[in-house]
Design a protein around this motif. Sequence first.
Motif, mmCIF file in Angstrom:
data_model
loop_
_atom_site.group_PDB
_atom_site.id
_atom_site.type_symbol
_atom_site.label_atom_id
_atom_site.label_comp_id
_atom_site.label_asym_id
_atom_site.label_seq_id
_atom_site.Cartn_x
_atom_site.Cartn_y
_atom_site.Cartn_z
ATOM 1 N N GLY A 551 0.809 -1.207 0.000
ATOM 2 C CA GLY A 551 0.000 0.000 0.000
ATOM 3 C C GLY A 551 0.844 1.260 0.000
ATOM 4 N N TRP A 552 1.189 1.734 1.205
ATOM 5 C CA TRP A 552 1.954 2.966 1.338
ATOM 6 C C TRP A 552 3.382 2.843 0.834
ATOM 7 C CZ3 TRP A 552 0.529 7.780 2.073
ATOM 8 C CH2 TRP A 552 -0.729 8.037 2.623
ATOM 9 N N GLY A 553 3.884 1.613 0.691
ATOM 10 C CA GLY A 553 5.274 1.432 0.310
ATOM 11 C C GLY A 553 5.652 2.130 -0.980
ATOM 12 N N THR A 554 4.791 2.041 -1.985
ATOM 13 C CA THR A 554 5.101 2.657 -3.279
ATOM 14 C C THR A 554 5.258 4.163 -3.154
ATOM 15 O OG1 THR A 554 3.889 0.910 -4.448
ATOM 16 C CG2 THR A 554 4.290 2.965 -5.639
ATOM 17 N N GLN A 555 4.319 4.808 -2.447
ATOM 18 C CA GLN A 555 4.385 6.259 -2.303
ATOM 19 C C GLN A 555 5.597 6.668 -1.462
ATOM 20 O OE1 GLN A 555 0.674 8.065 -1.303
ATOM 21 N NE2 GLN A 555 1.513 10.118 -1.067
ATOM 22 N N LEU A 556 5.905 5.872 -0.423
ATOM 23 C CA LEU A 556 7.046 6.221 0.419
ATOM 24 C C LEU A 556 8.361 6.064 -0.331
ATOM 25 C CD1 LEU A 556 5.960 4.647 3.831
ATOM 26 C CD2 LEU A 556 6.011 7.072 3.203
ATOM 27 N N ARG A 557 8.455 5.041 -1.157
ATOM 28 C CA ARG A 557 9.678 4.883 -1.949
ATOM 29 C C ARG A 557 9.886 6.066 -2.882
ATOM 30 N NH1 ARG A 557 7.861 -0.503 -2.157
ATOM 31 N NH2 ARG A 557 7.036 -0.232 -4.260
ATOM 32 N N THR A 558 8.788 6.566 -3.439
ATOM 33 C CA THR A 558 8.885 7.744 -4.313
ATOM 34 C C THR A 558 9.261 8.989 -3.512
ATOM 35 O OG1 THR A 558 7.224 6.808 -5.821
ATOM 36 C CG2 THR A 558 7.624 9.179 -5.947
ATOM 37 N N LEU A 559 8.613 9.170 -2.370
ATOM 38 C CA LEU A 559 8.888 10.342 -1.547
ATOM 39 C C LEU A 559 10.346 10.402 -1.104
ATOM 40 C CD1 LEU A 559 5.784 10.579 0.827
ATOM 41 C CD2 LEU A 559 6.574 12.343 -0.755
ATOM 42 N N LEU A 560 10.918 9.236 -0.787
ATOM 43 C CA LEU A 560 12.260 9.188 -0.207
ATOM 44 C C LEU A 560 13.333 8.821 -1.219
ATOM 45 C CD1 LEU A 560 11.357 7.471 3.186
ATOM 46 C CD2 LEU A 560 11.608 9.913 2.703
ATOM 47 N N ALA A 561 12.967 8.751 -2.492
ATOM 48 C CA ALA A 561 13.953 8.416 -3.521
ATOM 49 C C ALA A 561 14.978 9.528 -3.668
ATOM 50 C CB ALA A 561 13.259 8.164 -4.859
ATOM 51 N N ASP A 562 16.182 9.160 -4.080
ATOM 52 C CA ASP A 562 17.256 10.145 -4.251
ATOM 53 C C ASP A 562 16.904 11.204 -5.287
ATOM 54 O OD1 ASP A 562 18.728 8.773 -2.381
ATOM 55 O OD2 ASP A 562 19.915 7.675 -3.863
ATOM 56 N N THR A 563 16.087 10.823 -6.244
ATOM 57 C CA THR A 563 15.762 11.744 -7.344
ATOM 58 C C THR A 563 14.578 12.654 -7.040
ATOM 59 O OG1 THR A 563 14.414 9.990 -8.334
ATOM 60 C CG2 THR A 563 16.707 10.199 -9.093
ATOM 61 N N THR A 564 13.906 12.452 -5.906
ATOM 62 C CA THR A 564 12.748 13.274 -5.561
ATOM 63 C C THR A 564 13.193 14.526 -4.817
ATOM 64 O OG1 THR A 564 11.336 11.319 -5.380
ATOM 65 C CG2 THR A 564 10.539 13.339 -4.348
ATOM 66 N N PRO A 565 12.861 15.709 -5.309
ATOM 67 C CA PRO A 565 13.269 16.954 -4.620
ATOM 68 C C PRO A 565 12.636 17.038 -3.235
ATOM 69 C CG PRO A 565 12.509 17.398 -6.864
ATOM 70 C CD PRO A 565 12.131 15.987 -6.561
ATOM 71 N N ASP A 566 13.355 17.642 -2.318
ATOM 72 C CA ASP A 566 12.824 17.848 -0.971
ATOM 73 C C ASP A 566 11.681 18.844 -1.023
ATOM 74 O OD1 ASP A 566 12.584 17.753 1.797
ATOM 75 O OD2 ASP A 566 14.066 19.344 2.099
ATOM 76 N N ALA A 567 10.600 18.537 -0.317
ATOM 77 C CA ALA A 567 9.435 19.419 -0.300
ATOM 78 C C ALA A 567 8.577 19.053 0.904
ATOM 79 C CB ALA A 567 8.614 19.267 -1.597
ATOM 80 N N PRO A 568 7.705 19.968 1.367
ATOM 81 C CA PRO A 568 6.789 19.628 2.459
ATOM 82 C C PRO A 568 5.883 18.464 2.071
ATOM 83 C CG PRO A 568 6.860 22.006 2.105
ATOM 84 C CD PRO A 568 7.593 21.384 0.956
ATOM 85 N N LEU A 569 5.474 17.707 3.062
ATOM 86 C CA LEU A 569 4.608 16.558 2.802
ATOM 87 C C LEU A 569 3.216 16.995 2.381
ATOM 88 C CD1 LEU A 569 5.358 13.956 5.637
ATOM 89 C CD2 LEU A 569 5.699 13.661 3.188
ATOM 90 N N GLU A 570 2.596 16.171 1.533
ATOM 91 C CA GLU A 570 1.220 16.418 1.119
ATOM 92 C C GLU A 570 0.264 16.116 2.269
ATOM 93 O OE1 GLU A 570 0.557 13.975 -2.234
ATOM 94 O OE2 GLU A 570 1.960 15.050 -3.546
ATOM 95 N N PRO A 571 -0.907 16.781 2.301
ATOM 96 C CA PRO A 571 -1.859 16.591 3.401
ATOM 97 C C PRO A 571 -2.277 15.127 3.608
ATOM 98 C CG PRO A 571 -2.458 18.521 2.118
ATOM 99 C CD PRO A 571 -1.338 17.844 1.376
ATOM 100 N N GLY A 572 -2.409 14.375 2.513
ATOM 101 C CA GLY A 572 -2.851 12.994 2.652
ATOM 102 C C GLY A 572 -1.877 12.137 3.443
#
Length: 704
Positions: A551-572
């Motif tokens: 479930g959440w694993g896919t979104q967390l991998r994207t959020l914490l990937a090296d290529t994902t820019p740092d940004a505030p978390l989404e409300p969800g």
Amino acid sequence: MADTITLYDQATAILRTLVGREDARFHDGQFEAIQALVEGGRRALVVQRTGWGKSAVYFVASLLLRSRGAGPTLIVSPLLALMRDQVAAAARAGVRAEAINSANQTEWQEVTARLEANQVDVLLVSPERLNNPAFRERQLPELIRRTGLLVIDEAHCISDWGHDFRPDYRRLRDLIGTLPQGVPVLATTATANTRVVHDVEEQLGTGGTEVFTLRGRLSRDSLRLGVLRLPSPRSRLAWLLTHLGDLPGSGIIYTLTVSAAEDTARLLRENGHPVRAYTGRTDPADREAAEAALKNNEVKALIATSALGMGFDKPDLGFVVHLGAPSSPVAYYQQVGRAGRGTPSADVLLLPGPEDRDIWEYFATASMPSEHAAQRVLAALEPGTVLSTPALEARVNLKRSPLELLLKVLDVDGAVRKVTGGWESTGQPWGYDADRYTRIQQARVAEQRSMLDYENTSGCRMEFLAHALDDPTAAPCGRCDNCAGRWYSDEVNHDASDNAAQALSRVGVELEPRGQWPSGMDKLGVPVKGKLKPDEVSAPGRSLARMTDLGWGTQLRTLLADTTPDAPLEPGVIEACIKVLAQWNWEARPVAVVAMPSRRHHQLIGSLAQALAGVGRIPYLGTLGTPNGWPEGGPGGNSAFRLASVWDRFQVPAEGPAWFAANPGPVLLVDDLADSRWTLTVAGRALRQAGAEAVLPFALALRA
């Protein structure tokens, strides 16, 4: 004849010291194997049931060979638990045994010095260590030159057809070929059918050398086998909650996955059962503590994956339960063989599930190298290029575990070589052996069908397992549920069923605190040892989800990937974290929120920490400081070095002690990713030492 009697007397004296009994005698075949090694210098394969005493053969032979001027015995052993038991058993017999493995890196230099001074009788190494560049190039050649006996423990791992095939074991054939003339070789296993025996014999018999094979009766008279079919994971967990206390003594509950082991252990503990989880993800120091707790009957059970298997020795182990079936009867026999080794009776129960086959398929697929992936790896390793595993991971788009397995296969096949700093191509041509992998895959499918046959058989279950191992003495046991009737109840307590349902629907993952410092930290400049002090340890924490969750694993991998820019978390994502905290049954509500420092996810962590503080209407105290520099290192690696890389790197602001004194209560410590947990442990310790009454760690994600 006189020489034989003399050898027998010497061997018997060593055996009695080993087992601590003056009336001890050899089991059938033990002395014959020792004689073949010591007098004949032969290559021998011993296939005997667990508890027969295979280790006695190589320890007695080692001392006899040493007394005749031979060099140390080299034992290739697959698991840390097995090594620890072997070292302890060796000491009882007066054998000076040492180990070199991933858990004792700080001791390698001393072990090497003792080897050079001829103060070691037996050296245990993992098959992976044989390919460590420094060990392979600097120590192994001299060790091989001096070796008096080579022992390959759990030798079924050599075979492509063995149930626990490990690529690193395949290079042992080449190692055998480098031994000086006349050096004896012993291979031992309790789980080998005829096909595996023939394969191991072929690999032992390099250069046409004859192999002495000793096969014994494999049926286990002490085991009472049974199979209980229940309709769902909920009902199986509920059965455990209802009946764990009824099982005799202490034992092992096996699961097919790490997550299942950890979740089951948590559920049982929350319902008053003293258990611990034991998986490949468990830190070596925690594994050792868990093994000791089981051996000393301080826990009812270890909830384990196959990481607790070969060689674990507790003679009075009272039961083995499986939540889900292993993929072959041979693997099942090996695991249940942990029970009843020194007692007249032990209970063995299998609780299979319909999801077992999906898990079998996943692991079978994961263990087979992909031709396309292999070609990508070889293309990335251009001539003259050395790449680390993480660097390769980024280039070939493979996850760490399958990439490491693929590299081992390519290494054994001679296409790549492990060197200091990573991997390089050998330049040798490599072709994908499709026929071989097809045959292995077909064999494993047949084994899976055989496991299903075991579950459904109306005949004797022990006889079935013995037949699966091609034991010609297989016969009805008179004890299993098919021979003597069901000895277990299928009733499930209603409250237990409700508790199991709640566990399966729970949001969030428990983050267990570290309780034990790794050994040898003083040698790395970190002045800690033993258990964490009560005023240093954090409370059990929480994470939103594992990185591997569907479930959440896919979104967390994207959020914490090296290529994902740092940004505030989404409300969800923040709302999901709030839901996890809302279900967190802490003893006292947190009085403040503190964020971990991060170079890569500063905005992400800050936004989460501030949002949680806002919802809870509690102060946000900001981020811990890093006056001594940022933590070093990354994921993976030895636990001792992971701790050293973050030690003394976090500082509580100067006003912290006064604030904590005026506002007693727990502090919520927020981080992005929990991996080894040493970062949270050290940061939590700093907060506790600054006066925080308790520390509640919360990580957005838990790795794996």
